[in-house]
Design an enzyme around this catalytic site. Structure first.
Site, PDB file in Angstrom:
ATOM      1  N   ASP A  37       0.832  -1.208   0.000  1.00  0.00           N
ATOM      2  CA  ASP A  37       0.000   0.000   0.000  1.00  0.00           C
ATOM      3  C   ASP A  37       0.865   1.255   0.000  1.00  0.00           C
ATOM      4  OD1 ASP A  37      -2.042   1.808   0.249  1.00  0.00           O
ATOM      5  OD2 ASP A  37      -2.983   0.867   1.960  1.00  0.00           O
ATOM      6  N   ASP A  38       0.848   1.987  -1.095  1.00  0.00           N
ATOM      7  CA  ASP A  38       1.586   3.249  -1.225  1.00  0.00           C
ATOM      8  C   ASP A  38       3.100   3.051  -1.276  1.00  0.00           C
ATOM      9  OD1 ASP A  38      -0.899   4.391  -1.066  1.00  0.00           O
ATOM     10  OD2 ASP A  38      -0.538   5.519   0.777  1.00  0.00           O
ATOM     11  N   CYS A  77      -6.165   3.990  -3.631  1.00  0.00           N
ATOM     12  CA  CYS A  77      -6.381   2.650  -3.072  1.00  0.00           C
ATOM     13  C   CYS A  77      -7.528   1.837  -3.666  1.00  0.00           C
ATOM     14  CB  CYS A  77      -6.584   2.762  -1.570  1.00  0.00           C
ATOM     15  SG  CYS A  77      -5.181   3.486  -0.684  1.00  0.00           S
ATOM     16  N   ARG A  81      -7.402  -1.575  -6.376  1.00  0.00           N
ATOM     17  CA  ARG A  81      -7.747  -2.932  -5.934  1.00  0.00           C
ATOM     18  C   ARG A  81      -8.882  -3.514  -6.773  1.00  0.00           C
ATOM     19  NH1 ARG A  81      -4.941  -3.166  -0.998  1.00  0.00           N
ATOM     20  NH2 ARG A  81      -3.886  -1.156  -0.897  1.00  0.00           N
ATOM     21  N   LYS A 130      -5.546  -5.730   3.728  1.00  0.00           N
ATOM     22  CA  LYS A 130      -6.411  -4.598   3.403  1.00  0.00           C
ATOM     23  C   LYS A 130      -7.365  -4.958   2.255  1.00  0.00           C
ATOM     24  CE  LYS A 130      -6.240   0.171   1.723  1.00  0.00           C
ATOM     25  NZ  LYS A 130      -5.392   1.354   1.482  1.00  0.00           N
ATOM     26  N   HIS A 132     -10.680  -2.763   1.270  1.00  0.00           N
ATOM     27  CA  HIS A 132     -10.988  -1.413   0.761  1.00  0.00           C
ATOM     28  C   HIS A 132     -11.849  -1.402  -0.494  1.00  0.00           C
ATOM     29  CE1 HIS A 132      -9.367   2.957   1.123  1.00  0.00           C
ATOM     30  NE2 HIS A 132     -10.680   2.853   1.265  1.00  0.00           N
ATOM     31  N   SER A 155      -8.280   1.533   4.549  1.00  0.00           N
ATOM     32  CA  SER A 155      -6.973   2.090   4.878  1.00  0.00           C
ATOM     33  C   SER A 155      -6.795   2.206   6.391  1.00  0.00           C
ATOM     34  CB  SER A 155      -6.799   3.470   4.228  1.00  0.00           C
ATOM     35  OG  SER A 155      -6.751   3.360   2.822  1.00  0.00           O
ATOM     36  N   HIS A 239       1.306   2.369   4.014  1.00  0.00           N
ATOM     37  CA  HIS A 239       0.362   3.480   4.159  1.00  0.00           C
ATOM     38  C   HIS A 239       0.514   4.068   5.556  1.00  0.00           C
ATOM     39  CE1 HIS A 239      -3.523   5.578   4.358  1.00  0.00           C
ATOM     40  NE2 HIS A 239      -3.700   5.338   3.068  1.00  0.00           N
ATOM     41  N   ASP A 291      -0.037  -1.006  -4.841  1.00  0.00           N
ATOM     42  CA  ASP A 291      -1.330  -0.529  -5.349  1.00  0.00           C
ATOM     43  C   ASP A 291      -1.237   0.794  -6.083  1.00  0.00           C
ATOM     44  OD1 ASP A 291      -0.857   1.055  -3.075  1.00  0.00           O
ATOM     45  OD2 ASP A 291      -2.962   1.043  -2.443  1.00  0.00           O
ATOM     46  N   ASN A 292      -0.259   1.598  -5.751  1.00  0.00           N
ATOM     47  CA  ASN A 292      -0.061   2.893  -6.419  1.00  0.00           C
ATOM     48  C   ASN A 292       1.248   3.488  -5.931  1.00  0.00           C
ATOM     49  OD1 ASN A 292      -2.700   3.539  -4.297  1.00  0.00           O
ATOM     50  ND2 ASN A 292      -0.769   4.580  -3.890  1.00  0.00           N
ATOM     51  N   LYS A 312       1.439   9.448  -5.565  1.00  0.00           N
ATOM     52  CA  LYS A 312       0.060   9.006  -5.361  1.00  0.00           C
ATOM     53  C   LYS A 312      -0.927  10.124  -5.698  1.00  0.00           C
ATOM     54  CE  LYS A 312      -2.940   7.548  -1.513  1.00  0.00           C
ATOM     55  NZ  LYS A 312      -2.959   6.956  -0.164  1.00  0.00           N
TER      56      LYS A 312
END
Length: 463
Positions: A37-38, A77, A81, A130, A132, A155, A239, A291-292, A312
């Site tokens: 995540d991130d 996010c 996904r 996660k 989301h 998140s 994250h 994810d990004n 992001k």
């Protein structure tokens, strides 16, 4: 004598049939996807991180393939996904924005996820980490094809849905009670831990969350070692707010952010070690990606996308292009590197090809990339001709076709040659007006088609 020969032939045929069946069963690979995540493009050793140590991911690249031009289908996010799990641009499946707890909506369970698809092939399926994609009962993982779920449903800086189903054995921490959980009051970064569709801990102790996700993942692998399985391990880190367990906190040269990444690297190592110990490493495709791009506005608590521009929530490369490593011992050539443009939307159709599953009946955008993963010479990106598209919220802002990228935001038109200018510093729009016109038409045509065929928009929600 003839009767004895018949019996022996029958037994031999029976064993042969069982052997063939076992071989056919084992020919379909297990699938493991590790989704962070991130995590920024640079935040892995083999992608150039100067301070973060990732020996397990580096070794995974040595044993498999590293992609330099791999894209998430969103720079935030929830949409990213949705894209991974459905093989579609997030706007097509009705998740163009980040989803928030205690608001209606989510990824429609009328969509076919990778888990839904693999259930038709008798795979055991697990979502750990996660989610989301909606925190109400009808949108949780166990309603989207997953046999089991363990994790934080959104998140880790969010709050809790006061309407959540509560386990009778829930563990309350930090002075929280059932009454305080039921209050409609925003408590940022106090998030619940779910098991299946129930809250089992509130607020969750995030210092141990990477470790606990890993333990759950290992248990799932061991429990299903004699079956085909799909493990979707979606880490909550890095994250913000950042956490690391006592074994990793304060150990990285990159501070707490580096601690969180290095614990994820440990987690990847534990997964790979378990697969090898259980004799599964030659029949398991493992994919690692993010994810990004990084949340650079968080300073030292954010990552790095260098040498890419942006971060992001942007359609510059730093928001969309992410690290990707894949390993499958005996099937993917070791120490491979590819610069082909591929994306998270390509995972579902690739898994379908490898497992013999039917593709979803509804239109998807991804393509089978197994020829690229397996190292076939001169295999072009499936997006080279039709392009790869960068959506931000409801708007299509950019397209990449080959080495060229056009980015249009209102009256701001920018054209980049990413092969020569990976950092998007030189706007060539005035120099190549015909290229701009061509790529703009490609964007308009694709967005028109998507707008006509998008679905499940009734599930949209915003903060």
């Amino acid at each position: 004598m003839q009767k004895l020969i018949f019996i022996l032939l029958f037994i031999t045929a029976s064993f042969s049939t069982k052997a063939v069946f076992a071989q056919a069963k084992n020919s379909k690979p297990n699938i493991v996807i590790v989704f962070t995540d991130d995590q920024g493009y640079q935040d892995v050793g083999v992608f150039g991180s100067p301070l973060i140590s990732t020996p397990n991911l580096d070794n995974m690249a040595k044993n498999g393939i590293k992609f330099t031009d791999f894209y998430s289908a969103s720079s935030v996010c929830s949409p990213s996904r949705a894209a991974l799990l459905t093989g579609s641009y997030p706007n097509r499946v009705g998740v163009p924005e980040v989803l928030w707890p205690n608001l209606p909506g989510g990824l429609s369970n009328a969509e076919t996820t990778i888990a839904n698809m693999l259930k038709t092939q008798n795979y055991a399926t697990a979502c750990i980490g996660k989610w989301h994609l909606g925190d109400e009962q009808e949108y949780l993982p166990i309603s989207q094809g997953f046999d089991m779920y363990y994790g934080i449903p959104f998140s880790n800086d969010m709050s809790v849905n006061p309407k959540s189903k509560i386990s009778k054995n829930i563990v309350f921490r930090e002075g929280m009670t059932l009454d305080s959980l039921r209050e409609k009051k925003w408590r940022g970064s106090r998030v619940p831990l779910f098991e299946q569709d129930e809250v089992i801990e509130y607020p969750v102790n995030q210092s141990t969350i990477t470790q606990r996700y890993t333990e759950q993942a290992i248990h799932f692998i061991k429990e299903n070692k004699n079956e085909r399985f799909f493990l979707y391990l979606a880490h909550s880190m890095p994250h913000v707010p950042l956490y690391a367990s006592a074994s990793f906190k304060g150990k990285s040269k990159r501070g707490l952010y580096g601690d969180a990444i290095e614990e994820i690297d440990w987690s990847v190592g534990e997964i790979l070690r378990t697969l090898k110990e259980q004799g599964l490493d030659e029949n398991t495709l493992v994919i690692f990606t993010s994810d990004n791009g990084p949340w650079t506005s968080r300073g030292e608590h954010g990552g790095s996308a260098l040498p890419l521009r942006g971060h992001k929530n942007e359609t510059f490369e730093g928001g969309f292009r992410v690290p990707m490593i894949a390993q499958w011992n005996g099937k993917i050539k070791p120490a491979s590197v590819s610069d082909k443009v591929i994306s998270t939307i390509d995972v579902l159709p690739t898994v379908a090809y490898l497992t013999g599953a039917d593709l979803p009946e509804k239109k998807i955008d991804g393509k089978n990339i197994w020829p690229i993963l397996s190292g076939k010479q001169n295999k072009k990106s499936p997006h080279k001709k039709e392009g790869f598209f960068y959506y931000k919220d409801f708007n299509l802002e950019a397209v990449r076709q080959g080495d060229w990228k056009l980015r249009i935001i209102e009256d701001d038109v920018a054209l980049y040659n990413l092969k020569d200018d990976i950092s998007e510093q030189h706007n060539l729009a005035a120099t190549y007006p015909i290229k701009v016109k061509k790529l703009k038409k490609l964007m308009l045509d694709f967005d028109e088609e998507l707008q006509q065929n998008k679905r499940n928009q009734q599930h949209l929600r915003s903060k």
